[in-house]
Write a protein that holds these residues in place. Sequence first.
Motif, PDB file in Angstrom:
ATOM      1  N   LEU A   1      60.248 -31.241  73.934  1.00  0.00           N
ATOM      2  CA  LEU A   1      60.360 -30.367  72.778  1.00  0.00           C
ATOM      3  C   LEU A   1      59.959 -28.930  73.114  1.00  0.00           C
ATOM      4  O   LEU A   1      60.593 -27.981  72.632  1.00  0.00           O
ATOM      5  CB  LEU A   1      59.509 -30.904  71.621  1.00  0.00           C
ATOM      6  N   ASP A   2      58.958 -28.754  73.947  1.00  0.00           N
ATOM      7  CA  ASP A   2      58.548 -27.408  74.353  1.00  0.00           C
ATOM      8  C   ASP A   2      59.696 -26.664  75.036  1.00  0.00           C
ATOM      9  O   ASP A   2      59.967 -25.502  74.738  1.00  0.00           O
ATOM     10  CB  ASP A   2      57.340 -27.450  75.292  1.00  0.00           C
ATOM     11  N   ARG A   3      60.381 -27.328  75.953  1.00  0.00           N
ATOM     12  CA  ARG A   3      61.497 -26.693  76.665  1.00  0.00           C
ATOM     13  C   ARG A   3      62.660 -26.424  75.713  1.00  0.00           C
ATOM     14  O   ARG A   3      63.326 -25.395  75.803  1.00  0.00           O
ATOM     15  CB  ARG A   3      61.952 -27.557  77.844  1.00  0.00           C
ATOM     16  N   TYR A   4      62.889 -27.333  74.801  1.00  0.00           N
ATOM     17  CA  TYR A   4      63.940 -27.162  73.783  1.00  0.00           C
ATOM     18  C   TYR A   4      63.705 -25.880  72.984  1.00  0.00           C
ATOM     19  O   TYR A   4      64.622 -25.078  72.791  1.00  0.00           O
ATOM     20  CB  TYR A   4      63.941 -28.400  72.888  1.00  0.00           C
ATOM     21  N   VAL A   5      62.477 -25.650  72.564  1.00  0.00           N
ATOM     22  CA  VAL A   5      62.134 -24.449  71.798  1.00  0.00           C
ATOM     23  C   VAL A   5      62.319 -23.203  72.663  1.00  0.00           C
ATOM     24  O   VAL A   5      62.851 -22.181  72.204  1.00  0.00           O
ATOM     25  CB  VAL A   5      60.701 -24.545  71.236  1.00  0.00           C
ATOM     26  N   GLU A   6      61.893 -23.274  73.915  1.00  0.00           N
ATOM     27  CA  GLU A   6      62.079 -22.141  74.831  1.00  0.00           C
ATOM     28  C   GLU A   6      63.558 -21.799  75.004  1.00  0.00           C
ATOM     29  O   GLU A   6      63.939 -20.628  74.965  1.00  0.00           O
ATOM     30  CB  GLU A   6      61.471 -22.465  76.202  1.00  0.00           C
ATOM     31  N   LEU A   7      64.378 -22.819  75.177  1.00  0.00           N
ATOM     32  CA  LEU A   7      65.804 -22.583  75.363  1.00  0.00           C
ATOM     33  C   LEU A   7      66.447 -22.006  74.109  1.00  0.00           C
ATOM     34  O   LEU A   7      67.327 -21.151  74.191  1.00  0.00           O
ATOM     35  CB  LEU A   7      66.510 -23.881  75.785  1.00  0.00           C
TER      36      LEU A   7
END
Length: 62
Positions: free
Chosen positions: A37-43
């Motif tokens: 989820l962290d990477r999803y938000v960053e992307l």
Amino acid sequence: MPSLDIARDAIVEFSRIQNWMLSAKKNKDDETYNMMLDRYVELKAILSTAGVNITELDKLNK
């Protein structure tokens, strides 16, 4: 303004991470889902900054 290569790479990664997240959610793997989820938000932030309309690309918010 980010280059088209950066935007393209982020779109590809955004699609992949969403597929993995959907699989983790289906398999009730909350720990893995939350880690991604962290990477999803960053992307999402990268794509928004690049001017990409992610409404059509976002599989998790449909």
